[in-house]
Scaffold this motif. Structure first.
Motif: not given
Length: 366
Positions: A12-35
């Motif tokens: 989609k709108n990502y060239n490349e991304a890699e993240i490590s997540l928590a076992e519990g709650v993970n929140a992704f914050i950003g403007n509309n259209g950010a991905g």
């Protein structure tokens, strides 16, 4: 079960991304259209082999690129599971588990159960019955590998029967023997689907009622009911009784392909009389009931993805919802929202840790 690492290329709108997540709650914050939503959709791909929003796989490839790849590392029952999905333009989608190709994508469904709640879910309430059948089929297929195969068989026989009905209308030649064969096949397959749906709804409805009463704090009386002509008549008899009508309409007018769910609030249609907040509460209760049902059937906790769900819910319902999904009855949760202050305020209020990621135009930073 939870997702430890997620990476993707040209999705989609990502060239490349890699993240490590928590076992519990993970929140992704950003403007509309950010991905933010695209990130959740990548997780949905790894679970259910397809996008939650767009059935055309090639349209998930980033504009100007020739392929996309998604990779996830999961912890499940003490084991590490690496699931990868890739697609090159004009080629078949590839799906691998621990570097081994799946022969059929259907064999992966249910291995990594997932529930997603999105603003797009409003279609379950306001659109036609097909959306509600999809909901039922999605839940059952994650717990019963043979159910999806049965639906495929039914749809093939239905297409053959409809083709014959149209042929009869076009040519005037009535092949009674062939129609009887299709009737027998359709009734057998359809009855198996009906029995699985009926059993599912008997188990599912009390769970839904409990979740809705919790979210609404018992303020409203709602009803969820399964509608099928097979509740009152056998499928074979139904087809025979409607043969002449089907010939006139040139299609099979009754059957499990017309099943529906009735949503009511205070005895009236939720679609017509429910407020936006009530409709959203109803949808969230449906999805949380799906989560609980999958948990009970699978014996481990599915992933829960919440896409932009705080809008149109009052503060009381938001707090109740977050209290619910943050307790021990739920596992890993992925949330998207536009407001850092809102997310931090909600989880500070209920004293729950949350790992926050900032999403800006296809970039993700913890």
């Amino acid at each position: 079960m939870y997702l430890q690492q997620l990476s993707f290329i040209n999705f989609k709108n990502y060239n490349e991304a890699e993240i490590s997540l928590a076992e519990g709650v993970n929140a992704f914050i950003g403007n509309n259209g950010a991905g933010k939503t695209n990130l959740l959709d990548a997780v949905h791909y790894l679970s259910l082999c397809k996008s939650y929003f767009n059935p055309i796989d090639s349209q998930q490839i980033k504009q100007g690129a020739d392929f996309f790849m998604i990779n996830g590392v999961f912890e499940k029952n003490g084991n590490k599971e690496v699931v990868a999905c890739g697609l090159k333009r004009n080629q078949k989608k590839q799906f691998k588990r621990n570097k081994k190709d799946y022969q059929r994508l259907a064999d992966h469904i249910g291995f990594l159960p997932l529930v997603m709640i999105s603003p797009y879910d409003i279609s379950i309430i306001i659109e036609g019955s097909e959306e509600r059948r999809k909901f039922i089929d999605n839940v059952i297929s994650q717990t019963d590998a043979r159910y999806l195969d049965e639906v495929i068989v039914y749809n093939k026989v239905l297409a053959n029967r409809n083709s014959l009905l149209k042929q009869i209308a076009d040519t005037g030649r009535y092949d009674l023997e062939l129609l009887s064969i299709f009737d027998e096949q359709l009734a057998a397959s359809g009855t198996r689907i009906f029995e699985k749906r009926r059993a599912f709804m008997e188990a599912f409805t009390p769970i839904f009622n409990r979740h809705y009463q919790f979210i609404s704090d018992g303020a409203e009386q709602v009803e969820l009911a399964y509608e099928s002509p097979l509740l009152n008549e056998g499928f074979g008899a139904l087809l025979k009784r409607n043969t002449e009508r089907d010939r006139i309409m040139e299609r099979t007018t009754l059957g499990v392909h017309r099943d529906d769910l009735q949503f009511n609030i205070h005895g009236m249609s939720m679609k017509k009389f429910g407020s936006q907040g009530q409709q959203k509460s109803f949808l969230i209760a449906l999805k949380l009931a799906q989560y609980t049902f999958l948990d009970q059937q699978k014996g481990f906790k599915p992933l829960l993805l919440l896409d932009d769900i705080f809008d149109k819910l009052d503060d009381s319902r938001v707090t109740k919802l977050m209290q619910m999904v943050s307790n021990n009855d739920f596992g890993q949760v992925l949330i998207t929202d536009t407001s850092m202050e809102r997310v931090q305020g909600i989880f500070n209020k209920i004293n729950v840790n949350v790992k926050i990621f900032k999403v800006t135009e296809g970039n993700i930073n913890a």
